[in-house]
Enzyme design. Structure first.
Site, short mmCIF file in Angstrom:
data_model
loop_
_atom_site.label_atom_id
_atom_site.label_comp_id
_atom_site.label_asym_id
_atom_site.label_seq_id
_atom_site.Cartn_x
_atom_site.Cartn_y
_atom_site.Cartn_z
CE LYS A 21 -37.39 62.49 -63.29
NZ LYS A 21 -36.50 62.82 -64.36
CE LYS A 43 -42.32 59.18 -66.13
NZ LYS A 43 -41.04 59.62 -65.10
CG ASP A 60 -38.56 57.00 -68.28
OD1 ASP A 60 -37.71 57.24 -69.05
OD2 ASP A 60 -39.03 58.64 -68.07
N GLY A 122 -40.95 61.19 -60.26
CA GLY A 122 -42.01 62.33 -60.83
C GLY A 122 -41.42 62.49 -61.70
N GLY A 124 -39.36 65.34 -64.67
CA GLY A 124 -38.36 65.94 -64.34
C GLY A 124 -37.75 66.48 -63.48
CG ASN A 181 -26.69 57.87 -63.04
OD1 ASN A 181 -26.39 57.31 -63.07
ND2 ASN A 181 -28.40 58.44 -63.78
#
Length: 233
Positions: A21, A43, A60, A122, A124, A181
């Site tokens: 992600k 995030k 992230d 998002g 998870g 991916n």
């Protein structure tokens, strides 16, 4: 697009954790920034932090900041940062914090005032709990953004992708597209999986990302089809 127009944006979700992600979200931000748009990432909730000597950070969230061309306060871009790398509701309970979706919506509104495109990543999968009553899909619905689904190409991904698509539709959110991916370089049936998913997902395939030993958002951005996102080729 002019500054007077409402901000565009997307909510990036995944079929599971660890499917890429962040790579896809950062690539999308780079794509929009490369077209001359003010592009920011958000995030809302991140689990798993490290201390750089000054403050707690998340890898992230850092990747989204690095891809953006709009500078905003870290606390606005990543309002909830938990130290333990576990499900958000577990990490939040461990720290005695309640995740407030209305607060997150307010943070997103402030980011949208500064940017023309906001890519929200998002935590998870699409249904990951945020507390005892709310899940990530509730956050996506509150923001009302078109969803981009990231599918990690590996055994089991077809069912996970179709279930996620069903959950997105159940919240009456548009599925703007999906990203494949290839997270398992040894998967012998990757092409067959892609063909099956393409037949069953009712949205355009935005990118087929190859296996990357080190995720490269700039490389991934160059592989995204811009047309379904409203951009010129």
């Amino acid at each position: 697009m002019t500054a007077a127009q409402p901000a565009r944006g997307f909510f990036v979700t995944g079929t599971d954790t660890g499917v890429g992600k962040t790579l896809a979200a950062a690539a999308l931000i780079r794509l929009f920034a490369g077209r001359g748009l003010r592009a920011a990432g958000m995030k809302p909730v991140a689990s798993g932090a490290f201390h750089d000597g000054r403050r707690w950070r998340n890898e992230d969230a850092d990747a989204l900041v690095a891809a953006a061309n709009v500078a905003l306060p870290p606390a606005l871009l990543n309002p909830y940062l938990f130290r333990s790398a576990t499900a958000p509701h577990i990490a939040a309970a461990e720290e005695g914090v309640a995740i407030d979706i209305d607060y997150l919506r307010g943070c997103h509104r402030r980011i949208a005032e500064a940017a023309q495109v906001v890519v929200v990543e998002g935590a998870g999968g699409f249904m990951v709990p945020l507390d005892d009553c709310s899940n990530t899909d509730d956050l996506a619905a509150a923001l009302g953004l078109p969803v981009i689904m990231v599918v990690g190409i590996r055994l089991g991904c077809i069912s996970h992708a179709l279930l996620t698509q069903q959950a997105i539709r159940a919240r009456s959110l548009p599925l703007a597209g999906w990203v494949a991916n290839r997270i398992d370089p040894a998967e012998p049936y990757a092409l067959a999986m892609l063909e099956s998913l393409s037949q069953r997902i009712g949205a355009p395939l935005l990118a087929d990302l190859p296996w990357m030993a080190q995720p490269d958002a700039a490389r991934a951005a160059a592989l995204i089809d811009p047309a379904p996102l409203g951009l010129r080729p």
